[in-house]
Enzyme design. Sequence first.
Site, PDB file in Angstrom:
ATOM      1  N   GLU A   1       1.034  -1.323   0.061  1.00 56.60           N
ATOM      2  CA  GLU A   1       0.039  -0.089   0.171  1.00 56.60           C
ATOM      3  C   GLU A   1       0.873   1.157   0.026  1.00 56.60           C
ATOM      4  OE1 GLU A   1      -3.402  -0.133   2.691  1.00 56.60           O
ATOM      5  OE2 GLU A   1      -3.235  -2.368   2.776  1.00 56.60           O
TER       6      GLU A   1
ATOM      7  N   HIS B   1      -9.201   9.521   2.659  1.00 53.46           N
ATOM      8  CA  HIS B   1      -8.649   8.351   1.955  1.00 53.46           C
ATOM      9  C   HIS B   1      -8.819   8.845   0.485  1.00 53.46           C
ATOM     10  CE1 HIS B   1      -8.232   4.579   0.077  1.00 53.46           C
ATOM     11  NE2 HIS B   1      -7.772   4.106   1.227  1.00 53.46           N
TER      12      HIS B   1
ATOM     13  N   ARG C   1      -0.921   8.637   1.693  1.00 50.74           N
ATOM     14  CA  ARG C   1      -2.171   8.840   1.402  1.00 50.74           C
ATOM     15  C   ARG C   1      -2.389  10.626   1.611  1.00 50.74           C
ATOM     16  NH1 ARG C   1      -5.485   5.002   5.050  1.00 50.74           N
ATOM     17  NH2 ARG C   1      -4.789   3.321   3.742  1.00 50.74           N
TER      18      ARG C   1
ATOM     19  N   HIS D   1     -11.556   9.326   6.507  1.00 46.94           N
ATOM     20  CA  HIS D   1     -11.550   7.966   6.540  1.00 46.94           C
ATOM     21  C   HIS D   1     -11.162   7.681   8.026  1.00 46.94           C
ATOM     22  CE1 HIS D   1     -10.294   3.924   5.576  1.00 46.94           C
ATOM     23  NE2 HIS D   1      -9.203   4.058   5.865  1.00 46.94           N
TER      24      HIS D   1
ATOM     25  N   ARG E   1      -1.384   8.809   9.293  1.00 52.08           N
ATOM     26  CA  ARG E   1      -1.151   7.313   9.331  1.00 52.08           C
ATOM     27  C   ARG E   1      -0.669   6.712   8.128  1.00 52.08           C
ATOM     28  NH1 ARG E   1      -4.577   2.787   8.867  1.00 52.08           N
ATOM     29  NH2 ARG E   1      -6.191   4.206   7.929  1.00 52.08           N
TER      30      ARG E   1
END
Length: 519
Positions: A115, A240, A288, A349, A384
């Site tokens: 990811e 997100h 992100r 998110h 995060r």
Amino acid sequence: MTTNYLVIGSGIAGLTFSVKIAEKFPDRTVTIITKSNEEESNTKYAQGGVAVVLNSEKDSFKKHIQDTLNAGDGLCDPTIVEMVVKEGPKRLEELITWGANFDFDTSGNLDLGKEGGHSENRVVHHKDITGFEIERALLTKAHQLENIRILPHHFAIDLITNHHLTEVKPKIDACYGAYVLDQKTETILTIKAQHTVLASGGIGWVYGHTTNPVIATGDGIAMAYRAKAKIADMEFVQFHPTAMYNALGNQSSFLISEAVRGFGAYLRNKAGERFMPKYSEKAELASRDIVSQSIDSELKKTGDTHVFLDCTHLDITAFKKHFPNIYNKCKSHNISIETDWIPVVPAAHYLCGGIHVDKNGKTSIPHLFACGECARTGLHGANRLASNSLLEALVYAHNIFKYLSEDRSQTLNLNIPVWNDAGTMTPKEHILIQHNLQQLQALMRNYVGIVRSNDRLTKAIKHLDLIYNEVEDFYKTSKLSTPLCELRNMINVAHLIINQSLSRKENKGGYFNVDNVVN
Ligand code: FAD
Ligand code: SIN
């Protein structure tokens, strides 16, 4: 009602703590209250998986630590990052022994997905429904333990602290349990507990347009705030990049996992341009915050409502095997990923901040602990790293368990008054709650989104004050209901996000204020 451990929330954090403490102390009671069905939680919808270092040939703790620190943009606590990353493999192994199933590759090793922000493949997953599988396994395990009592449809209204005591007040303020609304009987229970663990999850619903289910209303954070616990880093709301676009906007949006970009999907604007390489050398696999801010910038330039995720060049057989849920969801929206691009847009998110805790999950209020998304541990800093949340929940649930296993504190025999609802009435117009909620969500989307400004934040405070005053009046005179309490909690959370945003004078990670940009 009296219990040794009161756990508020039945997602990964609450269940993991409960299972561990109940197994170790069969003579002690664990009461889990949860406001919906027992499985409803952010956990249930987690897709990508759990970030853990397992492939020692390619990966290392050092790399996972560095990726987490990079994503957090200088605001992570390095000792916490190291502790969480190094605990990862042990906590995952425990979850597997409790019955959670994860996918294997053709060599018989756990399959590791990739990811954004990760320098290696290290995301352990169960297809694209990892959270559903973890929740299933944990609930099955919890049901096997006789000293765990789960109370679904029980809504925690407020933590009990000295403020509520009418007789003797201990010198030091502490948490003695919670007032809880039994949603079926509409009565308010007093649950007295030696220790209370908040595991009440996130806040996405404050924005309305979110990947979170409707239960994510920040109740635990608001309760802790009202009880005067320290709350930090609330400005770091993570958006997100790829929630499925729906024209209505104001509702839970289906997530297209970041693992899909890890699998090779491209982001394109309406003109078909693959725009991410313009913004970052990591392109679609930048962290992100960068991808969401880049999409926001593309949308502002073009005036479009969404961009697209292009999977048409990918191995579709392998895609269907790894992402069956996403594939089928797209199909149900008449999107064939073999030929069509998926319309996507960023959505609220995850909350990186929350209730400030130390490494043992202790809040600033004695006997009150917090873990999972409602807690601010120092792991995430300003942003995060993908799939570090489930990991953090597992590690902190374990740390609280370890700390409380050695706790020798005595139960205080306090006389706690029942909830006082004298002078309140069943409200005539429930629709007011809905109106205020819609106003709050629009305010947060329009003034407190991905890109902020001092002017917008100041306007937001003014609008919020109006909503706050109206709802407080309503609260003082109305018989309590879950929607009213949730709205009040979301107003508290919005207040914290806006004020902590105004206090941050430097752009970091997921926080971007145009007035902080130095020319
Ligand atoms: P939750 O799982 O949200 O549980 C909170 C619980 O508290 C619920 O049971 C709720 O009903 C209860 N509760 C709340 N308020 C009250 C109240 N007042 N009274 C009683 N009960 C209450 N993270 C990853 O690491 N990897 C991923 O792949 C990933 N994918 C995600 C995909 C989606 C769509 C979403 C929404 C999140 C994803 N995340 C992922 C984030 C991660 O799922 C969550 O951060 C994590 O599951 C939070 O767990 P939790 O136990 O803290 O809270
Ligand atoms: C995803 O699958 O994209 C979500 C992962 C996360 O939130 O960590």
